[in-house]
Design a protein around this motif. Structure first.
Motif, PDB file in Angstrom:
ATOM      1  N   ILE A   1       5.696  -8.548  -5.311  1.00 45.87           N
ATOM      2  CA  ILE A   1       5.430  -8.615  -3.857  1.00 45.87           C
ATOM      3  C   ILE A   1       6.673  -9.177  -3.156  1.00 45.87           C
ATOM      4  O   ILE A   1       7.439  -9.953  -3.748  1.00 45.87           O
ATOM      5  CB  ILE A   1       4.163  -9.492  -3.633  1.00 45.87           C
ATOM      6  CG1 ILE A   1       2.931  -8.691  -4.093  1.00 45.87           C
ATOM      7  CG2 ILE A   1       4.020  -9.953  -2.185  1.00 45.87           C
ATOM      8  CD1 ILE A   1       1.644  -9.424  -4.114  1.00 45.87           C
ATOM      9  N   ASN A   2       6.827  -8.807  -1.884  1.00 49.69           N
ATOM     10  CA  ASN A   2       7.958  -9.260  -1.066  1.00 49.69           C
ATOM     11  C   ASN A   2       8.199 -10.778  -1.200  1.00 49.69           C
ATOM     12  O   ASN A   2       7.273 -11.583  -1.086  1.00 49.69           O
ATOM     13  CB  ASN A   2       7.619  -8.921   0.405  1.00 49.69           C
ATOM     14  CG  ASN A   2       8.810  -9.067   1.304  1.00 49.69           C
ATOM     15  OD1 ASN A   2       9.551 -10.053   1.219  1.00 49.69           O
ATOM     16  ND2 ASN A   2       9.012  -8.077   2.159  1.00 49.69           N
ATOM     17  N   ASP A   3       9.478 -11.133  -1.418  1.00 50.45           N
ATOM     18  CA  ASP A   3       9.847 -12.554  -1.604  1.00 50.45           C
ATOM     19  C   ASP A   3       9.497 -13.446  -0.417  1.00 50.45           C
ATOM     20  O   ASP A   3       9.344 -14.658  -0.560  1.00 50.45           O
ATOM     21  CB  ASP A   3      11.372 -12.668  -1.796  1.00 50.45           C
ATOM     22  CG  ASP A   3      11.783 -12.196  -3.171  1.00 50.45           C
ATOM     23  OD1 ASP A   3      10.917 -12.110  -4.054  1.00 50.45           O
ATOM     24  OD2 ASP A   3      12.977 -11.888  -3.342  1.00 50.45           O
ATOM     25  N   GLU A   4       9.424 -12.836   0.780  1.00 51.12           N
ATOM     26  CA  GLU A   4       9.144 -13.664   1.971  1.00 51.12           C
ATOM     27  C   GLU A   4       7.715 -14.216   1.984  1.00 51.12           C
ATOM     28  O   GLU A   4       7.396 -15.103   2.759  1.00 51.12           O
ATOM     29  CB  GLU A   4       9.348 -12.821   3.240  1.00 51.12           C
ATOM     30  CG  GLU A   4      10.802 -12.535   3.540  1.00 51.12           C
ATOM     31  CD  GLU A   4      10.965 -11.565   4.701  1.00 51.12           C
ATOM     32  OE1 GLU A   4      12.059 -11.008   4.819  1.00 51.12           O
ATOM     33  OE2 GLU A   4      10.019 -11.354   5.469  1.00 51.12           O
ATOM     34  N   VAL A   5       6.860 -13.639   1.138  1.00 52.00           N
ATOM     35  CA  VAL A   5       5.461 -14.109   1.124  1.00 52.00           C
ATOM     36  C   VAL A   5       5.401 -15.391   0.292  1.00 52.00           C
ATOM     37  O   VAL A   5       5.311 -15.363  -0.931  1.00 52.00           O
ATOM     38  CB  VAL A   5       4.507 -13.035   0.544  1.00 52.00           C
ATOM     39  CG1 VAL A   5       3.072 -13.525   0.585  1.00 52.00           C
ATOM     40  CG2 VAL A   5       4.653 -11.726   1.308  1.00 52.00           C
ATOM     41  N   ASP A   6       5.462 -16.539   0.971  1.00 55.48           N
ATOM     42  CA  ASP A   6       5.424 -17.805   0.234  1.00 55.48           C
ATOM     43  C   ASP A   6       3.977 -18.214  -0.025  1.00 55.48           C
ATOM     44  O   ASP A   6       3.048 -17.520   0.397  1.00 55.48           O
ATOM     45  CB  ASP A   6       6.188 -18.900   0.998  1.00 55.48           C
ATOM     46  CG  ASP A   6       5.574 -19.152   2.373  1.00 55.48           C
ATOM     47  OD1 ASP A   6       4.460 -18.667   2.645  1.00 55.48           O
ATOM     48  OD2 ASP A   6       6.219 -19.824   3.192  1.00 55.48           O
ATOM     49  N   ASP A   7       3.793 -19.346  -0.706  1.00 58.21           N
ATOM     50  CA  ASP A   7       2.428 -19.674  -1.134  1.00 58.21           C
ATOM     51  C   ASP A   7       1.462 -19.904   0.025  1.00 58.21           C
ATOM     52  O   ASP A   7       0.281 -19.610  -0.083  1.00 58.21           O
ATOM     53  CB  ASP A   7       2.404 -20.834  -2.138  1.00 58.21           C
ATOM     54  CG  ASP A   7       3.012 -22.106  -1.592  1.00 58.21           C
ATOM     55  OD1 ASP A   7       3.619 -22.069  -0.498  1.00 58.21           O
ATOM     56  OD2 ASP A   7       2.894 -23.148  -2.266  1.00 58.21           O
ATOM     57  N   ILE A   8       1.971 -20.368   1.180  1.00 55.45           N
ATOM     58  CA  ILE A   8       1.017 -20.660   2.268  1.00 55.45           C
ATOM     59  C   ILE A   8       0.372 -19.381   2.812  1.00 55.45           C
ATOM     60  O   ILE A   8      -0.827 -19.367   3.111  1.00 55.45           O
ATOM     61  CB  ILE A   8       1.646 -21.527   3.394  1.00 55.45           C
ATOM     62  CG1 ILE A   8       0.526 -22.015   4.313  1.00 55.45           C
ATOM     63  CG2 ILE A   8       2.711 -20.832   4.166  1.00 55.45           C
ATOM     64  CD1 ILE A   8       0.876 -23.190   5.163  1.00 55.45           C
TER      65      ILE A   8
ATOM     66  N   LEU B   1       0.813  -1.221   0.000  1.00 59.89           N
ATOM     67  CA  LEU B   1       0.000   0.000   0.000  1.00 59.89           C
ATOM     68  C   LEU B   1       0.847   1.273   0.000  1.00 59.89           C
ATOM     69  O   LEU B   1       0.335   2.351  -0.276  1.00 59.89           O
ATOM     70  CB  LEU B   1      -0.960  -0.019   1.200  1.00 59.89           C
ATOM     71  CG  LEU B   1      -2.022  -1.129   1.128  1.00 59.89           C
ATOM     72  CD1 LEU B   1      -2.787  -1.216   2.436  1.00 59.89           C
ATOM     73  CD2 LEU B   1      -2.987  -0.889  -0.021  1.00 59.89           C
ATOM     74  N   GLU B   2       2.148   1.117   0.294  1.00 57.10           N
ATOM     75  CA  GLU B   2       3.031   2.289   0.295  1.00 57.10           C
ATOM     76  C   GLU B   2       3.136   2.930  -1.087  1.00 57.10           C
ATOM     77  O   GLU B   2       3.277   4.134  -1.214  1.00 57.10           O
ATOM     78  CB  GLU B   2       4.443   1.872   0.741  1.00 57.10           C
ATOM     79  CG  GLU B   2       4.688   2.144   2.210  1.00 57.10           C
ATOM     80  CD  GLU B   2       5.894   1.366   2.714  1.00 57.10           C
ATOM     81  OE1 GLU B   2       6.828   1.131   1.927  1.00 57.10           O
ATOM     82  OE2 GLU B   2       5.849   0.974   3.901  1.00 57.10           O
ATOM     83  N   ASP B   3       3.098   2.118  -2.140  1.00 60.53           N
ATOM     84  CA  ASP B   3       3.244   2.688  -3.479  1.00 60.53           C
ATOM     85  C   ASP B   3       2.323   1.965  -4.467  1.00 60.53           C
ATOM     86  O   ASP B   3       2.706   0.972  -5.089  1.00 60.53           O
ATOM     87  CB  ASP B   3       4.708   2.570  -3.938  1.00 60.53           C
ATOM     88  CG  ASP B   3       4.902   3.282  -5.267  1.00 60.53           C
ATOM     89  OD1 ASP B   3       4.022   4.078  -5.647  1.00 60.53           O
ATOM     90  OD2 ASP B   3       5.937   3.035  -5.926  1.00 60.53           O
ATOM     91  N   VAL B   4       1.118   2.484  -4.582  1.00 61.82           N
ATOM     92  CA  VAL B   4       0.127   1.817  -5.435  1.00 61.82           C
ATOM     93  C   VAL B   4       0.015   2.477  -6.814  1.00 61.82           C
ATOM     94  O   VAL B   4      -0.700   1.983  -7.680  1.00 61.82           O
ATOM     95  CB  VAL B   4      -1.268   1.797  -4.761  1.00 61.82           C
ATOM     96  CG1 VAL B   4      -1.249   0.932  -3.533  1.00 61.82           C
ATOM     97  CG2 VAL B   4      -1.725   3.200  -4.413  1.00 61.82           C
ATOM     98  N   GLU B   5       0.723   3.596  -6.997  1.00 67.09           N
ATOM     99  CA  GLU B   5       0.596   4.355  -8.246  1.00 67.09           C
ATOM    100  C   GLU B   5       0.861   3.486  -9.502  1.00 67.09           C
ATOM    101  O   GLU B   5       0.068   3.513 -10.450  1.00 67.09           O
ATOM    102  CB  GLU B   5       1.531   5.570  -8.184  1.00 67.09           C
ATOM    103  CG  GLU B   5       1.194   6.714  -9.125  1.00 67.09           C
ATOM    104  CD  GLU B   5      -0.230   7.232  -9.051  1.00 67.09           C
ATOM    105  OE1 GLU B   5      -0.868   7.136  -7.982  1.00 67.09           O
ATOM    106  OE2 GLU B   5      -0.710   7.711 -10.102  1.00 67.09           O
ATOM    107  N   PRO B   6       1.976   2.697  -9.519  1.00 73.68           N
ATOM    108  CA  PRO B   6       2.228   1.883 -10.719  1.00 73.68           C
ATOM    109  C   PRO B   6       1.072   0.914 -11.005  1.00 73.68           C
ATOM    110  O   PRO B   6       0.706   0.704 -12.162  1.00 73.68           O
ATOM    111  CB  PRO B   6       3.505   1.109 -10.375  1.00 73.68           C
ATOM    112  CG  PRO B   6       4.138   1.868  -9.258  1.00 73.68           C
ATOM    113  CD  PRO B   6       3.033   2.545  -8.518  1.00 73.68           C
ATOM    114  N   LEU B   7       0.505   0.356  -9.939  1.00 70.68           N
ATOM    115  CA  LEU B   7      -0.614  -0.581 -10.110  1.00 70.68           C
ATOM    116  C   LEU B   7      -1.826   0.144 -10.699  1.00 70.68           C
ATOM    117  O   LEU B   7      -2.515  -0.367 -11.582  1.00 70.68           O
ATOM    118  CB  LEU B   7      -0.974  -1.189  -8.754  1.00 70.68           C
ATOM    119  CG  LEU B   7      -1.959  -2.345  -8.762  1.00 70.68           C
ATOM    120  CD1 LEU B   7      -1.313  -3.600  -9.315  1.00 70.68           C
ATOM    121  CD2 LEU B   7      -2.460  -2.631  -7.349  1.00 70.68           C
TER     122      LEU B   7
END
Ligand code: AGP
Length: 593
Positions: free
Chosen positions: A548-555, A432-438
């Motif tokens: 998205i941050n790499d730490e967010v795995d599929d689970i 949510l810090e930088d949504v402009e590109p989206l």
């Protein structure tokens, strides 16, 4: 769905306050609005349209009285027009009534009343109520007694509030299977369909049960049962504030609520110990879990199946509440039936809850404190999203998921997952810090007619939910599919007119989903990849992508990867000039089956 308000005020005129309160129920979805006040006569103003338009024609200045009722109508019986708008009255205009729900036997009652000489003006089911009340009052009953007799005659779901010229300064209300709360202020007494309507005036709430009769007067509130016995009801204080139900500088509630999602997760994580207590209580007695829900809550439930089955091996089914009855016979005393509902008032879900209560242990995961589901289920988990006003569920979805993750992690005693959950709010905030590109990436899709969303495993329900958000607020067709299933049919539809959103978190399904991405790309689809930052080198083959941050795995991906999908739908809706908070034909709280 319809919303009702009633008030009796010691010091003030009712009309402007009724208008203020009813405008807080706009989020429920409506097509007409009306107000009645009482002061030696009944004053009524009503019309088809939005409050803002109708209000300019209403001119409340000449509506006298310190008691009254108000309504926003979501048409069920009869077109949305002035005649069918509430309040409805008896022939003499001495009683005015607002109603939320459906009177299922209204046609028989109406036929009887017509044969007895009554004349009706509208096509609504509601209009029988003031006629019935009047007949009972003509027999010498008070408004309260007449209401008690009326609920013995009508069948269906209802929340009703009435004023009568013969009983000044009074509102009488009742409910069955439709929501109604009572608000106790300082010399100000209210009934309303939901708390945001009255939060500005009080947060002291009583929750009346089925067919209890509520009487508001200048002296306070009296609640009686169907026999007329006075009840001593508990007054509960809710910790929601009026500010929570304001836009606070955001253009729409939906975007404000998306920005509140990290807090929704943080706050719901505080429920961990109460969830642990529930699990300790049931764990040894269950051999099957069944989730029951509708819409977005159904998608949260599907994630629950993936989590529980993969970590605990407990057979877990997910049923649509409206289809529940066909499977009800498979439940027994060793089944835990979990009902997921942000509102706690969804008619399909409540119906199923009543059936499940007969055989099984029931647990409701609900956002609205004191709602019907919380009072009917054996166990309750309160999600902590705060009031959600946008019709399309966003922060309540993420808080439902959080509660389900806690439940699944505690059931499996999975400390690693519990630790991962603590970090989820930060991952959401990062997005949510930088949504402009989206925003820029998404707006150009406003002329697109169809989208596909694909994901595997834990993020398959995320694909379904992404597609539902798109449909709800942009009116663009979106279809969620299991990534591996596309080739079994829908691939025939793929061409360069259909963007495919590929949800690609790191994890065991990554390679296979990547192949599915190539599959649709080679059929000419515009691929929108949602994946990990370290995947940029492969995802950049997509027409568009978001990282998205790499730490967010599929689970844990369902809790994070849904955020860009919600934002995409929001930006397309805004670009198309649609109001994302009030999508056409939809209601926040669906109180009819
Ligand atoms: C969500 O965006 C929808 N408005 C809808 O699908 C909703 O989730 C469904 O009606 C269930 O509502 P509940 O969670 O209040 O039971």
């Amino acid at each position: 769905m319809c919303g009702i308000v009633g008030c009796v005020l010691k010091q003030k005129n009712a009309a402007p306050i009724l208008l203020d309160c009813i405008s807080k129920l706009e989020y429920r979805g409506y097509d007409s609005v009306g107000i009645a006040t009482e002061n030696n006569k009944i004053y009524i103003k009503k019309d088809k349209g939005k409050i803002i338009d109708v209000n300019t024609n209403l001119d409340l200045a000449d509506m006298e009285g310190q008691s009254g009722i108000a309504h926003v109508r979501w048409a069920t019986h009869g077109d949305p027009n002035k005649l069918n708008s509430h309040p409805h009255t008896d022939e003499e205009g001495s009683i005015a009534v607002v109603h939320n729900g459906i009177i299922e036997n209204y046609d028989q009652i109406k036929a009887r009343l017509i044969s007895e000489g009554h004349e009706f003006k509208s096509d609504t089911d509601t209009e029988v109520i003031p006629h019935l009340l009047k007949d009972f009052m003509n027999e010498g009953l008070s408004l309260e007694e007449a209401m008690r007799e009326t609920v013995k005659v009508i069948h269906g779901a209802y929340a009703i509030a009435a004023v009568c010229v013969d009983e000044p300064g009074k509102v009488v209300a009742t409910r069955k299977d439709s929501p109604l709360i009572v608000g106790i202020g300082d010399g100000e007494f209210f009934v309303a369909s939901d708390s945001p309507a009255i939060l500005k005036y009080t947060n002291n709430i009583i929750y009346p049960e089925r067919d209890e009769i509520v009487t508001l007067t200048m002296d306070g509130v009296n609640i009686t049962d169907i026999e007329g016995n006075v009840l001593d009801k508990e007054i509960e204080t809710i910790d929601w504030t009026p500010e929570m139900a304001q836009k606070e500088g955001f253009d729409h509630f939906m975007i404000k609520e998306i920005y509140e999602e990290s807090d929704a997760v943080r706050n719901t994580l505080t429920e961990k110990e109460s969830i642990r207590e529930i699990i300790d209580d049931v764990k040894d007695d269950i051999n099957k879990i069944v989730f029951v829900a509708c819409g977005t809550s159904y998608h949260a439930s599907l994630t629950g199946k993936y989590l529980i089955e993969s970590m605990s091996g407990i057979t877990t089914e997910v049923l649509l509440a409206s289809e529940f009855k066909y499977s009800a016979k498979t439940l027994d005393e060793r089944t835990l039936v979990i009902f997921i509902s942000q509102s706690g008032e969804t008619a399909d879900t409540l119906k199923a809850l009543d059936v499940a209560n007969e055989t099984s242990k029931t647990l409701a995961i609900v956002n609205v404190a004191g709602s019907s589901a919380t009072r009917r289920a054996k166990y309750v988990i309160q999600t902590q999203a705060g009031p959600e006003i946008g019709v399309a569920a966003t922060k309540t979805y993420i808080s439902q998921l959080t509660a389900i993750y806690l439940l699944a992690a505690l059931l499996a005693d999975n400390q690693e997952l519990l630790d991962k959950l603590e970090k989820v709010p930060n991952y959401i905030d990062e997005i949510l810090e930088d949504v402009e590109p989206l925003k820029i990436m998404t707006e150009k899709y406003k002329y697109t007619d169809d989208f596909f969303y694909i994901g595997r495993g834990f993020v398959y329900p995320t694909a379904l939910e992404g597609a539902l958000k798109l449909k709800e607020i942009t009116y663009i067709h979106g279809e969620g599919y299991a990534a591996g299933e596309l080739k079994h049919g829908p691939l025939a539809l793929i061409d360069n007119c259909i963007p495919v959103v590929v949800i690609l978190p790191p994890g065991e399904n990554h390679r296979k989903t990547m192949s599915n991405l190539e599959e649709v790309k080679s059929r000419g689809a515009d691929v929108i990849g949602i994946g990990a930052k370290s995947d940029e080198g492969i995802i950049n083959k997509s027409k568009d992508y978001f990282l998205i941050n790499d730490e967010v795995d599929d689970i844990i991906a369902p809790l994070v990867y849904i955020i860009p999908l919600q934002l995409m739908s929001y930006y397309i809706a805004v670009e198309k000039n649609f109001d994302p908070d009030k999508p056409k034909n939809l209601a926040k709280c669906v109180t009819v089956e």
